[in-house]
Design an enzyme around this catalytic site. Structure first.
Site, PDB file in Angstrom:
ATOM      1  N   ASP A   1       0.848  -1.207   0.000  1.00  0.00           N
ATOM      2  CA  ASP A   1       0.000   0.000   0.000  1.00  0.00           C
ATOM      3  C   ASP A   1       0.870   1.239   0.000  1.00  0.00           C
ATOM      4  O   ASP A   1       2.013   1.209   0.463  1.00  0.00           O
ATOM      5  CB  ASP A   1      -0.815   0.106   1.293  1.00  0.00           C
ATOM      6  CG  ASP A   1      -1.638  -1.111   1.586  1.00  0.00           C
ATOM      7  OD1 ASP A   1      -1.969  -1.831   0.643  1.00  0.00           O
ATOM      8  OD2 ASP A   1      -1.931  -1.312   2.782  1.00  0.00           O
TER       9      ASP A   1
HETATM   10  N1  URA Z   1      -1.002  -5.954   4.091  1.00  0.00           N
HETATM   11  C1  URA Z   1      -1.480  -4.703   4.099  1.00  0.00           C
HETATM   12  O1  URA Z   1      -2.450  -4.397   4.761  1.00  0.00           O
HETATM   13  N2  URA Z   1      -0.839  -3.789   3.345  1.00  0.00           N
HETATM   14  C2  URA Z   1       0.249  -4.062   2.614  1.00  0.00           C
HETATM   15  O2  URA Z   1       0.809  -3.178   1.950  1.00  0.00           O
HETATM   16  C3  URA Z   1       0.728  -5.371   2.632  1.00  0.00           C
HETATM   17  C4  URA Z   1       0.084  -6.305   3.381  1.00  0.00           C
END
Ligand code: URA
Length: 231
Positions: A103
């Site tokens: 993310d």
């Molecule tokens: N889980 C999440 O919530 N975000 C990420 O970027 C990777 C795994």
């Protein structure tokens, strides 16, 4: 053997059309001799460009310490993870992509490559390459989450199958480490929210045996890696 203009464009140096100029200016040699025409053929391993071997001839494999605030996308506005790589790599014929995504507000270990088979091998749930995340939460992590995550019975909202068993270590009241063997959308955040401990900061610290701490990369820095470490 490949045509010189095909080598130059395949590995991102210039377009096939521009290759004639590179050759004319004497920037390309094959087996130590200046190449005469962009249509000549050579083994990429025998070619030097500006005196240097062709970059990442057998595929590009990079580990990046992704900073917060940049996006794993080629399209979105704002800062992209690809902006952190040399521009030439993005012109490579096969196209560079990330192996899965983090993310925008997640930092840490991200792999990038121009090898589609490598992406598939590392993201396929069948391969079970573990990914390790460390996080802080805004509420205490309940002890019961350890057994729930390990059970393989946690069903997240709008999913049709439960999460695969995952290993949770509680590091302090509000911090933990979670090892996942699959990659669902916002998985760590959703799993922790499901047990009443929303994530406020998240970083990926390892993929398989590759540990971010061993790479000693500041946020935004990257290093080329040997893909054999995952086989
Ligand atoms: N889980 C999440 O919530 N975000 C990420 O970027 C990777 C795994």
């Amino acid at each position: 053997m490949m045509r010189i203009d095909a080598i130059l464009s395949r590995f991102g140096y210039c377009s096939r059309r521009e290759a004639a100029q590179w050759v004319k200016r004497g920037r390309v040699t094959a087996k130590g001799k200046p190449v005469r025409s962009a249509s000549d053929k050579a083994e990429p391993a025998d070619v030097l460009i500006d005196g240097e071997p062709v970059e990442a001839m057998n595929g590009l494999y990079v580990a990046l310490n992704k900073p917060l605030g940049c996006t794993c996308s080629h399209k979105e506005e704002g800062e992209l993870v690809y902006d952190l790589l040399p521009a030439r790599w993005l012109n490579r014929g096969n196209g560079v992509s990330s192996v899965g995504r983090l993310d925008k507000e997640t930092s840490g270990l991200l792999l990038l490559t121009d090898d589609g088979a490598f992406v598939h091998a590392l993201t396929s749930p069948k391969k079970h390459v573990p990914k390790v995340y460390e996080f802080e939460t805004s509420a205490p992590i309940p002890e019961s989450a350890v057994a729930l995550f390990a059970s393989g019975e946690l069903m997240l909202e709008s999913e049709t199958t439960p999460c695969l068993p995952a290993e949770l270590e509680i590091l302090s009241a509000n911090s933990g480490r979670l090892t996942l063997h699959e990659g669902r959308y916002h998985q760590v955040r959703r799993m922790m929210a499901a047990v009443g401990a929303p994530v406020v900061s998240l970083t990926r610290v390892a993929i398989g045996s590759l540990r971010l701490a061993d790479l000693q990369l500041a946020p935004g820095e990257w290093v080329e890696i040997d893909p054999a470490i995952f086989s």
